[in-house]
Design a protein around this motif. Structure first.
Motif, PDB file in Angstrom:
ATOM      1  N   LEU A  60      -4.608 111.844 -17.170  1.00  0.00           N
ATOM      2  CA  LEU A  60      -3.459 111.755 -16.270  1.00  0.00           C
ATOM      3  C   LEU A  60      -3.343 110.367 -15.643  1.00  0.00           C
ATOM      4  O   LEU A  60      -2.234 109.847 -15.476  1.00  0.00           O
ATOM      5  CB  LEU A  60      -3.564 112.813 -15.173  1.00  0.00           C
ATOM      6  CG  LEU A  60      -3.232 114.237 -15.583  1.00  0.00           C
ATOM      7  CD1 LEU A  60      -3.512 115.198 -14.437  1.00  0.00           C
ATOM      8  CD2 LEU A  60      -1.793 114.341 -16.016  1.00  0.00           C
ATOM      9  N   CYS A  64      -0.130 108.052 -15.997  1.00  0.00           N
ATOM     10  CA  CYS A  64       0.571 107.517 -14.825  1.00  0.00           C
ATOM     11  C   CYS A  64       0.620 105.993 -14.858  1.00  0.00           C
ATOM     12  O   CYS A  64       1.600 105.387 -14.419  1.00  0.00           O
ATOM     13  CB  CYS A  64      -0.105 107.989 -13.536  1.00  0.00           C
ATOM     14  SG  CYS A  64       0.155 109.730 -13.176  1.00  0.00           S
ATOM     15  N   GLU A  69       3.503 104.783 -12.282  1.00  0.00           N
ATOM     16  CA  GLU A  69       3.311 105.561 -11.062  1.00  0.00           C
ATOM     17  C   GLU A  69       1.995 105.155 -10.410  1.00  0.00           C
ATOM     18  O   GLU A  69       0.935 105.689 -10.718  1.00  0.00           O
ATOM     19  CB  GLU A  69       3.310 107.063 -11.369  1.00  0.00           C
ATOM     20  CG  GLU A  69       4.601 107.587 -11.914  1.00  0.00           C
ATOM     21  CD  GLU A  69       5.722 107.536 -10.885  1.00  0.00           C
ATOM     22  OE1 GLU A  69       5.456 107.698  -9.676  1.00  0.00           O
ATOM     23  OE2 GLU A  69       6.869 107.309 -11.302  1.00  0.00           O
ATOM     24  N   GLY A  72       0.061 107.896  -8.492  1.00  0.00           N
ATOM     25  CA  GLY A  72      -0.504 108.861  -9.442  1.00  0.00           C
ATOM     26  C   GLY A  72      -1.769 108.339 -10.089  1.00  0.00           C
ATOM     27  O   GLY A  72      -2.733 109.078 -10.291  1.00  0.00           O
ATOM     28  N   VAL A  73      -1.773 107.038 -10.390  1.00  0.00           N
ATOM     29  CA  VAL A  73      -2.977 106.421 -10.959  1.00  0.00           C
ATOM     30  C   VAL A  73      -4.115 106.504  -9.961  1.00  0.00           C
ATOM     31  O   VAL A  73      -5.249 106.868 -10.307  1.00  0.00           O
ATOM     32  CB  VAL A  73      -2.717 104.943 -11.359  1.00  0.00           C
ATOM     33  CG1 VAL A  73      -4.009 104.257 -11.751  1.00  0.00           C
ATOM     34  CG2 VAL A  73      -1.713 104.863 -12.477  1.00  0.00           C
TER      35      VAL A  73
END
Length: 94
Positions: A60, A64, A69, A72-73
């Motif tokens: 994920l 991201c 994002e 998100g990272v």
């Protein structure tokens, strides 16, 4: 022969070999399944739920990163780091 088996006394190795031969004679399909050492089987044996969570979080984080994002990272990377760092921690309910 694995290291654990090589460390056994000779009579115990002989007995294990007898059991293996008997199993091969009685149920060869089961014996093949028990001795299967495919990559997927080995990975599944070593993969704990915590390590699976870390792997998903890493994927994920990379996703991201490519999508731009930033938060998100950071969130997924933090989750992955926490799961990897805590892999030797144990929760005890006494």
């Amino acid at each position: 022969m694995t290291l654990e088996v090589a460390m056994l006394p000779r009579d115990e190795r002989r007995r294990l070999k007898e059991i293996e031969n008997q199993l091969m004679g009685e149920d060869p399909k089961l014996a093949r399944r028990l001795t299967d050492t495919s990559l997927l089987t080995r990975v599944r044996a070593h993969m704990s739920p915590r390590m699976l969570l870390a792997l998903v979080a890493i994927i994920l984080a990379v996703l991201c990163l490519f999508l731009g994002e930033g938060w998100g990272v950071l969130a997924a990377g933090s989750l992955a780091a926490a799961a990897l760092v805590s892999r030797h921690w144990q929760i005890r309910f006494d």
